[in-house]
Design a protein around this motif. Structure first.
Motif, PDB file in Angstrom:
ATOM      1  N   THR A 192       0.874  -1.174   0.000  1.00 62.16           N
ATOM      2  CA  THR A 192       0.000   0.000   0.000  1.00 62.16           C
ATOM      3  C   THR A 192       0.914   1.227   0.000  1.00 62.16           C
ATOM      4  O   THR A 192       2.139   1.096   0.176  1.00 62.16           O
ATOM      5  N   SER A 193       0.319   2.397  -0.177  1.00 64.37           N
ATOM      6  CA  SER A 193       1.149   3.609  -0.175  1.00 64.37           C
ATOM      7  C   SER A 193       1.845   3.772   1.174  1.00 64.37           C
ATOM      8  O   SER A 193       2.906   4.377   1.268  1.00 64.37           O
ATOM      9  N   GLN A 194       1.250   3.200   2.232  1.00 68.69           N
ATOM     10  CA  GLN A 194       1.818   3.388   3.578  1.00 68.69           C
ATOM     11  C   GLN A 194       2.932   2.392   3.908  1.00 68.69           C
ATOM     12  O   GLN A 194       3.788   2.690   4.737  1.00 68.69           O
ATOM     13  N   ASN A 195       2.885   1.184   3.350  1.00 70.87           N
ATOM     14  CA  ASN A 195       3.901   0.204   3.759  1.00 70.87           C
ATOM     15  C   ASN A 195       4.900  -0.148   2.655  1.00 70.87           C
ATOM     16  O   ASN A 195       5.754  -1.012   2.849  1.00 70.87           O
ATOM     17  N   ALA A 196       4.807   0.533   1.499  1.00 68.74           N
ATOM     18  CA  ALA A 196       5.743   0.248   0.404  1.00 68.74           C
ATOM     19  C   ALA A 196       7.192   0.519   0.820  1.00 68.74           C
ATOM     20  O   ALA A 196       8.122  -0.077   0.284  1.00 68.74           O
ATOM     21  N   PHE A 197       7.365   1.381   1.824  1.00 66.44           N
ATOM     22  CA  PHE A 197       8.724   1.689   2.301  1.00 66.44           C
ATOM     23  C   PHE A 197       9.449   0.443   2.798  1.00 66.44           C
ATOM     24  O   PHE A 197      10.673   0.402   2.832  1.00 66.44           O
ATOM     25  N   LYS A 198       8.673  -0.568   3.205  1.00 66.99           N
ATOM     26  CA  LYS A 198       9.320  -1.776   3.745  1.00 66.99           C
ATOM     27  C   LYS A 198      10.192  -2.473   2.700  1.00 66.99           C
ATOM     28  O   LYS A 198      11.176  -3.127   3.058  1.00 66.99           O
ATOM     29  N   LEU A 199       9.839  -2.356   1.414  1.00 67.59           N
ATOM     30  CA  LEU A 199      10.631  -3.019   0.375  1.00 67.59           C
ATOM     31  C   LEU A 199      12.041  -2.430   0.326  1.00 67.59           C
ATOM     32  O   LEU A 199      13.035  -3.160   0.269  1.00 67.59           O
ATOM     33  N   ALA A 200      12.115  -1.103   0.357  1.00 66.62           N
ATOM     34  CA  ALA A 200      13.430  -0.458   0.356  1.00 66.62           C
ATOM     35  C   ALA A 200      14.139  -0.682   1.687  1.00 66.62           C
ATOM     36  O   ALA A 200      15.348  -0.923   1.729  1.00 66.62           O
ATOM     37  N   LEU A 201      13.370  -0.641   2.770  1.00 63.13           N
ATOM     38  CA  LEU A 201      13.983  -0.768   4.096  1.00 63.13           C
ATOM     39  C   LEU A 201      14.598  -2.155   4.292  1.00 63.13           C
ATOM     40  O   LEU A 201      15.694  -2.285   4.849  1.00 63.13           O
ATOM     41  N   VAL A 202      13.920  -3.183   3.820  1.00 64.99           N
ATOM     42  CA  VAL A 202      14.465  -4.529   4.032  1.00 64.99           C
ATOM     43  C   VAL A 202      15.705  -4.749   3.169  1.00 64.99           C
ATOM     44  O   VAL A 202      16.665  -5.401   3.601  1.00 64.99           O
ATOM     45  N   GLU A 203      15.722  -4.166   1.969  1.00 65.05           N
ATOM     46  CA  GLU A 203      16.921  -4.291   1.122  1.00 65.05           C
ATOM     47  C   GLU A 203      18.115  -3.600   1.801  1.00 65.05           C
ATOM     48  O   GLU A 203      19.218  -4.154   1.870  1.00 65.05           O
ATOM     49  N   ARG A 204      17.879  -2.400   2.327  1.00 65.38           N
ATOM     50  CA  ARG A 204      18.971  -1.667   2.978  1.00 65.38           C
ATOM     51  C   ARG A 204      19.413  -2.356   4.269  1.00 65.38           C
ATOM     52  O   ARG A 204      20.598  -2.368   4.611  1.00 65.38           O
ATOM     53  N   THR A 205      18.449  -2.927   4.987  1.00 67.74           N
ATOM     54  CA  THR A 205      18.795  -3.640   6.224  1.00 67.74           C
ATOM     55  C   THR A 205      19.648  -4.867   5.897  1.00 67.74           C
ATOM     56  O   THR A 205      20.654  -5.129   6.560  1.00 67.74           O
ATOM     57  N   LEU A 206      19.258  -5.580   4.842  1.00 64.25           N
ATOM     58  CA  LEU A 206      20.046  -6.746   4.435  1.00 64.25           C
ATOM     59  C   LEU A 206      21.432  -6.308   3.972  1.00 64.25           C
ATOM     60  O   LEU A 206      22.442  -6.965   4.287  1.00 64.25           O
ATOM     61  N   ASP A 207      21.498  -5.200   3.244  1.00 65.21           N
ATOM     62  CA  ASP A 207      22.787  -4.686   2.791  1.00 65.21           C
ATOM     63  C   ASP A 207      23.703  -4.421   3.990  1.00 65.21           C
ATOM     64  O   ASP A 207      24.888  -4.768   3.993  1.00 65.21           O
ATOM     65  N   SER A 208      23.113  -3.837   5.028  1.00 67.96           N
ATOM     66  CA  SER A 208      23.871  -3.555   6.242  1.00 67.96           C
ATOM     67  C   SER A 208      24.333  -4.852   6.913  1.00 67.96           C
ATOM     68  O   SER A 208      25.453  -4.942   7.418  1.00 67.96           O
ATOM     69  N   VAL A 209      23.476  -5.859   6.893  1.00 66.78           N
ATOM     70  CA  VAL A 209      23.835  -7.159   7.483  1.00 66.78           C
ATOM     71  C   VAL A 209      24.979  -7.799   6.697  1.00 66.78           C
ATOM     72  O   VAL A 209      25.929  -8.340   7.279  1.00 66.78           O
ATOM     73  N   LEU A 210      24.913  -7.735   5.371  1.00 62.72           N
ATOM     74  CA  LEU A 210      25.968  -8.330   4.540  1.00 62.72           C
ATOM     75  C   LEU A 210      27.297  -7.616   4.772  1.00 62.72           C
ATOM     76  O   LEU A 210      28.355  -8.242   4.814  1.00 62.72           O
ATOM     77  N   THR A 211      27.222  -6.306   4.951  1.00 62.58           N
ATOM     78  CA  THR A 211      28.446  -5.529   5.233  1.00 62.58           C
ATOM     79  C   THR A 211      29.020  -5.926   6.587  1.00 62.58           C
ATOM     80  O   THR A 211      30.229  -6.137   6.726  1.00 62.58           O
ATOM     81  N   GLU A 212      28.133  -6.047   7.571  1.00 65.18           N
ATOM     82  CA  GLU A 212      28.596  -6.440   8.908  1.00 65.18           C
ATOM     83  C   GLU A 212      29.246  -7.827   8.869  1.00 65.18           C
ATOM     84  O   GLU A 212      30.257  -8.068   9.532  1.00 65.18           O
TER      85      GLU A 212
END
Lengths: 195, 316
Positions: B293-313
């Protein structure tokens, strides 16, 4: 909406059907040790441990804030571990040992954590304080027993009562007056005295 | 709270038999979620079966080198178990990122798996909810959906599964052991334990009405670097907007599971094969078919960035 005048002379009396008969609800006898003293109490099965302490045993130190486990004002120690007494039933605690704020200390003989809260001004209105103090006592015991937290950098290292650790471990206790900085100081002082 | 009768069960099979004997009965262990829901009359059991005395509170090593976690092991005790801290650190981390110290002291392993969604419309009894009343409708549709699910949803339910522990259990390929009144036991892979809503959002797990969880088993340790990263609106004591559970190996292989995205712990095994290609390659696979939805679409970008941070760690 019009106001209802409860004193109106023409108000119809409540019929028995309007009054819920609580005596018909299932009850049970529960035996516990509360603040070192054995107690036996007959409760409606729905009675939470918090309501049992406050309403049946007159131990009104433990407070009801949210009644949903979100604020921590009801925190007590059961068999030495801190829990939310609002989210558990008295009947689930047959044989258990419960310690409330009244069992930790008294105005004449305060627990070291109570002394530290007073010294550091760890409260304003005081409503959350019994839960904060019980939770703080439980927190320091958990650190001593080596239980890690979300703030622990190394899960297997010796746990220490750092400010970050205390903040994380005390996150289940809300203080609307915002006395957090002083609560932290109080807990750290007790931690230093213990170590 | 509605009135109920109460009994204490002595054995798991007896608890199952007691469940079978009373249609309105429910089990209670930690009670941290059930009691809350009973106060709100979202749950209205007429009989409670207290299973706290079932002696299912031990963590044991299994013959194949894994762990068998009793259904009643408290979240604090599981997170602090020396074997879990050392060999299943992602599980310790997930547990410690959830709830508060008081709740973790009370909440149990099986209860954590069975906890209900925190969808605001599930909690609001003045609004329709297909989980509370099958066929009633879903007030979340067109409502406040910021925290709700983006994958695995249906047109009848957008609720997320709120557990952190279950995400780690899914990553580790745990199995749920159960018993029925006749003593029959079975093991349910965690992947099959939680159900997607489809046309029956009220059916949340694979458990039969008279089936009792006795343990959760973990296979042999996977080795590697264990990370659980949870992103939420405040630093502590909040549910995940998104979370990433990962086990990473030095050669770049890894496996992933996600929380806050779906009606169940979300794991797409094919996503693991993209680990060496970076976070976007993984989430492109994991989030395939996402419905936002317009309200939760941010989760797609947020989970990618969170995973990116995990891979870096993991590389650090």
């Amino acid at each position: 909406m019009p106001m209802v005048d409860v004193n109106a002379a023409d108000a119809a009396p409540l019929s028995p059907a309007d009054v819920r008969d609580l005596s018909a609800a299932p009850t049970m006898d529960v035996g516990m040790t509360v603040n070192g003293r054995p107690v036996s109490v007959k409760v409606d099965t729905r009675t939470t441990l918090l309501d049992t302490l406050r309403e049946h045993l007159q131990l009104t130190g433990s407070k009801k804030g949210c009644d949903h486990g979100q604020c921590g004002a009801c925190t007590v120690l059961v068999n030495g571990r801190r829990i939310n007494s609002c989210l558990t039933l008295a009947v689930m605690h047959e044989g258990d040992s419960v310690t409330t704020i009244e069992g930790l200390g008294s105005p004449e003989q305060m627990h070291p954590m109570q002394v530290a809260f007073v010294k550091h001004d760890g409260f304003q209105c005081g409503y959350c304080t019994p839960g904060q103090v019980c939770s703080a006592v439980g927190t320091l015991d958990e650190i001593k027993r080596g239980i890690p937290s979300h703030a622990s950098a190394d899960l297997t290292a010796t746990q220490r009562a750092t400010p970050d650790e205390i903040r994380e471990r005390m996150s289940g206790n809300i203080c609307r007056c915002g006395a957090y900085a002083n609560i932290l100081d109080a807990i750290q002082e007790v931690s230093r005295a213990q170590s | 709270m509605k009135a109920f009768t109460y009994e204490r069960a002595d054995t798991p099979a007896a608890a199952a038999a007691a469940l079978a004997a009373r249609p309105g009965a429910k089990l209670v262990a930690g009670g941290t979620n059930l009691l809350d829901l009973m106060k709100l009359q979202i749950e209205t059991p007429t009989h409670l079966i207290d299973i706290n005395r079932l002696q299912l509170d031990r963590v044991e090593t299994t013959p194949d080198g894994g762990l068998r976690v009793g259904a009643l092991v408290r979240n604090t005790d599981l997170a602090s178990d020396a074997r879990v801290r050392k060999d299943y650190a992602v599980l310790s981390r997930a547990l410690l990122s959830g709830a508060s110290g008081q709740l973790r002291n009370k909440a149990t392993t099986a209860g954590n798996l069975l906890q209900r969604t925190r969808c605001p419309y599930f909690y609001d009894t003045t609004k329709p909810c297909n989980k509370r009343t099958a066929g009633a409708g879903c007030a979340a549709m067109g409502g406040f959906t910021r925290n709700l699910a983006v994958v695995g949803v249906s047109d009848q339910c957008l609720a997320t599964h709120p557990s952190d522990m279950a995400v780690a259990m899914r990553l580790l390929d745990a199995q749920v052991e159960t018993v029925r009144p006749d003593g029959a036991t079975r093991r349910i892979p965690i992947a099959d334990f939680h159900k997607l809503p489809g046309n029956t959002p009220q059916v949340e797990t694979a458990l039969a009405g008279d089936e009792v969880i006795t343990a959760v088993t973990l296979p042999r340790p996977l080795g590697g670097r264990h990370i659980y990263r949870k992103v939420r609106d405040r630093a502590s004591y909040a549910f995940a907007l998104v979370s990433v559970a990962a086990v990473m190996h030095p050669d770049g292989r890894g496996r992933f599971a996600f929380g806050g995205l779906a009606p169940k712990p979300w794991r797409v095994e094919a996503g693991d094969e993209q680990a060496k290609n970076g976070a976007k390659a993984v989430t492109d696979v994991v989030l395939r078919g996402a419905t936002t939805t317009s309200q939760n679409a941010f989760k797609l970008a947020l989970v990618e960035r969170t995973l990116d941070s995990v891979l870096t760690e993991a590389k650090a």
